[in-house]
Scaffold this motif. Structure first.
Motif, PDB file in Angstrom:
ATOM      1  N   ARG A 107     -16.988  13.474 -42.214  1.00 40.18           N
ATOM      2  CA  ARG A 107     -16.310  14.701 -43.272  1.00 40.18           C
ATOM      3  C   ARG A 107     -16.868  14.995 -44.458  1.00 40.18           C
ATOM      4  O   ARG A 107     -16.812  15.717 -45.166  1.00 40.18           O
ATOM      5  N   GLY A 324      -4.550  14.432 -38.821  1.00 40.11           N
ATOM      6  CA  GLY A 324      -5.915  15.727 -39.554  1.00 40.11           C
ATOM      7  C   GLY A 324      -5.614  15.224 -41.042  1.00 40.11           C
ATOM      8  O   GLY A 324      -5.861  16.334 -41.779  1.00 40.11           O
ATOM      9  N   GLY A 327      -8.913  16.112 -43.481  1.00 44.21           N
ATOM     10  CA  GLY A 327      -9.130  18.244 -42.873  1.00 44.21           C
ATOM     11  C   GLY A 327      -9.896  18.723 -43.643  1.00 44.21           C
ATOM     12  O   GLY A 327      -9.859  18.960 -43.247  1.00 44.21           O
ATOM     13  N   GLN A 334      -4.973  18.027 -41.934  1.00 38.88           N
ATOM     14  CA  GLN A 334      -5.343  19.380 -41.019  1.00 38.88           C
ATOM     15  C   GLN A 334      -3.938  19.035 -40.315  1.00 38.88           C
ATOM     16  O   GLN A 334      -4.773  19.098 -39.451  1.00 38.88           O
TER      17      GLN A 334
END
Length: 600
Positions: A107, A324, A327, A334
């Motif tokens: 991510r 999350g 996120g 999230q």
């Protein structure tokens, strides 16, 4: 910042273990388990990268200790490692001294500030999606879904199923072993990457504890929900007249809402074709300007998006779901809006209540974002307004738009307007947008913004430096190493707001880690707040300890500046309170009782 490691074999650990668990909720869905139950580990597959040693364990083979080292000489690697940590917690195995999460680092690697969630394919951030991104052989997702579905059902498992599940478990380990050589070179700072996993351990603890709810009352509301919707509209929509009942069901009417906006002379955002912007986010923003539409927004959301059965609540009445972590682009959590009690309509939060002999402690940072903006920019005038205790009225007073003795009670409307103004300057709100959101004339909005920029010129200079840095470096980062890419064409507001939001996220990360180390049982992180649980006889002690944790976290991240917190203690027999959902809550519970009495 250390030099990136180009080859996983150069990682400074004697052993590198790829670890993956399979698990199911409670006793398994086929045995009465529910999605919100605490997980039960089923099996484990692990592979040591240097030696090639492999481990396969079924749940009846788990011992008191893990089959791999947890000291600083070994690195534990897991994809979305909070799930593996949840199994460690369930088995009493403890926290690894060093761990790495390729999910978080992936991510981070693709954290493009200009990208929209709609631009990402479904499953982009899954293990299969990460492999595909790096042009590696992916995973048979259909087979994975089938296997996961069987595992969730729980025991009993046949000998053939046991062998198949262990093979599947090991396939995920091998897939992660193929991903690791691609992830390691993207890591700019190994210490930062390792620190991010400390937060994942805290998240795993919070996910396992869960948020205690009044499950019997939730079940009653679920039972009556479809039957009460017409009466709910009749009770809540009466002052607005937006809904129309057809075939026994309520229907939102755009033309009625447009008439209501015109009758009440409300300035409401529109689309290029002149139609009103009816997105829930817009309703949330306009509620600050027009507080009286709060019940309408709660009603509209509840009827159109709320699915009560989606709330992830276990047999023990606790709301558990993935939180999350990392996120968002700024590194904030999230969690699913549908499954998390703090995600849907605010009236549902009244279901939060402590079990007997326990209390819940809610602490949130008071006006966190303006203070972060003041500290980061070094704007003493903005900090002075924050230190008045009410930054919104403080700024209004500094600009000469409120008398020195103004309070939230005497100048409520002005305070609501300046909350929009203050948050707007963080995003770089222009005069047209400010006028639309506050009901001011374009001249008045322009005048206020001019005064703001003159009064808080250090913050404006800082915001411009942030934009210049992002434009020159094509990225922006936090002191703790969370980077957002800033390609040409990125929304300037995204860049301008990143330092504030990402700093808020890092404060939450540090506070979560400190709370675990100090024995405070956090059950929910909530943007800039925490919900903790404690024994009833030590409520004040734990509340004070949580306050100190949150102050210490802000002091660490903001390098010597403490943020104060506000507190709500929910004792046994009471319930969590949020005045924004009170009217809807009272209406719903009244209708539930009415419908139940009619059926007796």
């Amino acid at each position: 910042m250390m030099t990136p490691i180009s080859d996983w074999r150069a990682l400074p650990f004697r052993e590198i273990w790829i670890v993956d668990f399979e698990y199911y909720p409670g006793r398994g869905l086929a045995n009465g388990g529910k999605e919100g139950d605490a997980v039960t580990p089923l099996c484990l597959a692990a592979r040591e990268m240097r030696s090639g040693r492999r481990v396969r364990l079924w749940q009846d083979e788990f011992g008191r200790f893990p089959p791999y080292r947890l000291d600083a000489g070994a690195l534990i690697v897991g994809y979305m490692i909070s799930a593996e940590f949840g199994c460690h917690i369930a088995l009493g195995w403890g926290q690894p001294a060093r761990a790495l999460d390729p999910y978080v680092e992936f991510r981070h690697c693709v954290n493009d500030g200009a990208a929209k969630s709609a631009d990402r394919d479904k499953g982009f951030f899954s293990l299969a999606g990460a492999l595909q991104y790096f042009c590696e052989d992916s995973i048979d997702t259909a087979h994975k879904d089938d296997m996961r579905e069987r595992i969730l059902q729980g025991p009993p498992f046949t000998a053939a199923e046991r062998a198949t599940i262990l093979d599947y478990n090991e396939e995920d380990v091998d897939a992660l072993a193929r991903l690791l050589p691609h992830i390691v070179p993207t890591i700019r700072s190994l210490p930062h990457a390792l620190a991010r996993v400390d937060f994942m351990w805290a998240i795993a603890q919070q996910e396992r504890r869960g948020i205690p709810l009044n499950k019997p009352l939730l079940d009653r509301i679920r039972t009556q929900w479809n039957s009460m919707q017409v009466d709910l509209v009749a009770a809540v929509d009466e002052p607005f007249g937006i809904y129309q009942i057809e075939d026994g069901k309520p229907h939102w009417r755009k033309e009625h809402f447009a008439d209501y906006v015109r009758r009440n002379r409300m300035s409401w955002p529109t689309y290029p074709d002149g139609s009103l912007d009816e997105r829930d986010q817009t309703f949330r923003e306009m509620e600050g300007k027009y507080p009286h539409i709060g019940p309408l927004r709660e009603l509209r959301y509840s009827l159109s998006k709320l699915r009560l059965n989606d709330l992830s609540v276990g047999n023990d009445g606790r709301n558990r779901t993935l939180l999350g972590p990392y996120g968002s682009k700024t590194g904030r959590n999230q969690p699913s809006n549908a499954k998390y009690i703090f995600g849907p309509a605010k009236w549902l939060r009244f279901l939060i209540t402590p079990p007997p002999g326990r209390v819940l402690i809610h602490r949130d940072y008071a006006q966190q974002e303006p203070q972060i903006a003041a500290v980061q920019s070094g704007d003493t005038a903005l900090l002075e307004a924050c230190l008045t205790g009410d930054v919104y009225l403080g700024i209004a007073k500094q600009l000469g738009l409120a008398p020195p003795d103004a309070t939230a009670q005497t100048h409520k409307a002005l305070r609501v307007m300046f909350k929009t103004v203050v948050l707007g300057i963080q995003y770089g709100l222009g005069p047209h947008s400010l006028a639309l959101r506050t009901g001011l004339s374009l001249f008045e909005a322009s005048e206020i913004l001019a005064r703001l920029r003159a009064r808080f010129r250090m913050f404006e200079t800082y915001a411009q430096r942030v934009a210049d840095h992002a434009g020159l470096r094509l990225e922006i980062s936090t002191p703790y190493g969370w980077v957002m890419q800033c390609p040409p064409g990125i929304n300037p507001r995204t860049v301008r707001n990143f330092p504030i939001q990402s700093t808020g996220a890092e404060i939450l990360h540090v506070a979560s880690v400190l709370a675990e180390r100090r024995g405070i049982e956090i059950v929910a992180p909530i943007h800039d707040a925490f919900l903790a649980e404690a024994d009833a006889d030590c409520a004040e002690e734990v509340s004070a300890a949580l306050d100190q944790v949150m102050r210490d976290a802000s002091w660490i991240v903001l390098r010597g500046y403490e943020l104060r917190t506000d507190c709500q203690i929910v004792r046994a027999g009471a319930r969590y309170f949020d005045d924004r959902g009170l009217a809807m809550w009272e209406t719903v519970t009244r209708l539930v009782t009415k419908l139940e009495e009619q059926r007796v």
